[in-house]
Design an enzyme around this catalytic site. Structure first.
Site, PDB file in Angstrom:
ATOM      1  N   GLU A  19      11.298  33.881  62.749  1.00 57.26           N
ATOM      2  CA  GLU A  19      11.844  32.375  62.250  1.00 57.26           C
ATOM      3  C   GLU A  19      10.528  31.475  62.715  1.00 57.26           C
ATOM      4  OE1 GLU A  19      13.217  29.768  61.421  1.00 57.26           O
ATOM      5  OE2 GLU A  19      15.518  30.607  60.971  1.00 57.26           O
ATOM      6  N   ARG A 102      22.349  28.145  72.525  1.00 59.10           N
ATOM      7  CA  ARG A 102      21.008  28.142  72.217  1.00 59.10           C
ATOM      8  C   ARG A 102      20.192  27.485  71.363  1.00 59.10           C
ATOM      9  NH1 ARG A 102      18.997  30.818  67.992  1.00 59.10           N
ATOM     10  NH2 ARG A 102      20.323  32.424  66.904  1.00 59.10           N
ATOM     11  N   ASN A 104      18.110  26.821  68.220  1.00 55.62           N
ATOM     12  CA  ASN A 104      17.557  27.433  66.897  1.00 55.62           C
ATOM     13  C   ASN A 104      16.028  26.902  66.238  1.00 55.62           C
ATOM     14  OD1 ASN A 104      18.138  29.793  65.455  1.00 55.62           O
ATOM     15  ND2 ASN A 104      18.782  28.336  63.611  1.00 55.62           N
ATOM     16  N   GLU A 122      25.554  34.319  68.803  1.00 58.78           N
ATOM     17  CA  GLU A 122      26.175  34.734  67.679  1.00 58.78           C
ATOM     18  C   GLU A 122      26.850  36.176  68.142  1.00 58.78           C
ATOM     19  OE1 GLU A 122      23.895  34.101  63.546  1.00 58.78           O
ATOM     20  OE2 GLU A 122      22.596  34.747  65.031  1.00 58.78           O
ATOM     21  N   ASN A 155      19.393  24.409  61.576  1.00 60.87           N
ATOM     22  CA  ASN A 155      18.562  25.182  60.774  1.00 60.87           C
ATOM     23  C   ASN A 155      17.544  24.225  60.055  1.00 60.87           C
ATOM     24  OD1 ASN A 155      17.307  27.944  60.420  1.00 60.87           O
ATOM     25  ND2 ASN A 155      19.540  28.554  60.073  1.00 60.87           N
ATOM     26  N   ASP A 205      18.550  28.402  55.207  1.00 61.18           N
ATOM     27  CA  ASP A 205      17.857  28.802  56.568  1.00 61.18           C
ATOM     28  C   ASP A 205      16.592  27.860  56.939  1.00 61.18           C
ATOM     29  OD1 ASP A 205      17.079  30.091  58.986  1.00 61.18           O
ATOM     30  OD2 ASP A 205      18.085  31.943  58.464  1.00 61.18           O
TER      31      ASP A 205
END
EC number: 3.1.1.17
Length: 298
Positions: A19, A102, A104, A122, A155, A205
């Site tokens: 990511e 958390r 992202n 998740e 995201n 995303d």
């Protein structure tokens, strides 16, 4: 137009959840994270060498800091990473009432603020307790601003070329949204939808913006990056990847004509991996557009 023949796998070591790619112009390096692998990577495009720093918790984003090192979103903390010593110090803690949350994705605005959002941990990919996340920003004085809550998976984010619009993705809404943006204060307003994912495109995303003001959105479980015009809400082009779990993208290279795309392999079984052996790798696509890169001002 399809760029299938121009897709190259450049970082072949797999990430569980790759990511947050960021191009570092001076060094010619690509910075990216492996969220659940708890690693921050820096890949040198000239030498093909990769350096790695391990984190103690899931790491959602890492961005260059003007004073040196990086600012990261790790667990529920904004932190400062000294790359040379591999040490991380805490700047601020958020979501203190939600220990299962958390960070992202995150990105720096044109004034040097770091925007980053949270989500619940998740149970498996895209399966989590909903509406637990929020969007935050970290200012140069280390003050944290909470912009809104009720987020599923915070995201992709970026800003228009004139800095007057903030683009944002909450993945499970399957939309790309826009806000009015005040660059002087970092405040956002007038939330609205600019693109709704079509059937078969996957889950929106990470994303980035090009020099023409078009958005490039990585489509998780869609195996592609799509280019959309946020003014018209029209998909313009599609870049297909050899992996389904495409996660984010950024522009880089000597003239910023390369699109770097991260991917994930977490949740895939042996049969899936046999079909997609490059899942979790980083790809480079020649697209011949460019973009600027921002850094944290503090």
């Amino acid at each position: 137009m399809s760029w299938k023949k121009q897709v190259e796998c450049v970082v072949k070591e797999r990430c569980e959840i790759g990511e947050g790619p960021v191009w570092e112009e001076k060094e010619g390096t690509l910075l990216f994270v492996d969220i659940s692998g708890q690693k921050i990577h820096r890949w040198n495009s000239a030498t093909n060498q990769k350096e790695t720093v391990a984190t103690e918790k899931f790491v959602g984003c890492a961005v260059p800091r003007r004073s040196g090192g990086y600012v990261i979103g790790e667990g529920r903390s904004f932190g400062a990473l000294d790359w040379e010593s591999r040490s991380i110090s805490t700047i601020a803690v958020i979501d203190e009432d939600k220990p299962n949350n958390r960070f992202n994705d995150g990105k720096v605005d044109p004034a040097g603020r770091l925007f980053a959002g949270t989500m619940a941990m998740e149970e498996r990919p895209t399966v989590l307790e909903l509406k637990q996340g929020s969007l935050f920003s970290l200012n140069k004085d280390h003050i944290v601003v909470k912009h809104f809550n009720q987020v599923d998976i915070s995201n992709g984010l970026d800003w228009s070329l004139d800095h007057k619009t903030f683009y944002y993705i909450d993945s499970l809404t399957y939309t790309v949204e826009a806000f009015n943006y005040d660059i002087n204060t970092g405040s956002i307003s007038n939330r609205r939808m600019v693109y709704k994912m079509e059937e078969g495109e996957g889950i929106p995303d990470g994303m980035c913006i090009d020099a023409d003001g078009r958005l490039w959105v990585a489509c998780y479980n869609g195996g592609r990056v799509i280019q959309i015009d946020p003014q018209t809400g029209v998909r313009l082009q599609t870049v297909k990847l050899p992996v389904d779990k495409t996660t984010s993208c950024c522009f880089g290279g000597r003239d910023y004509s390369d699109l770097y795309v991260t991917s994930a392999c977490k949740g895939m079984d042996e049969a899936d991996m046999a079909k997609q052996p490059q899942a979790g790798c980083v790809f480079r696509v020649r697209v011949c557009v460019c973009v600027c890169v921002c850094v944290c001002v503090f």
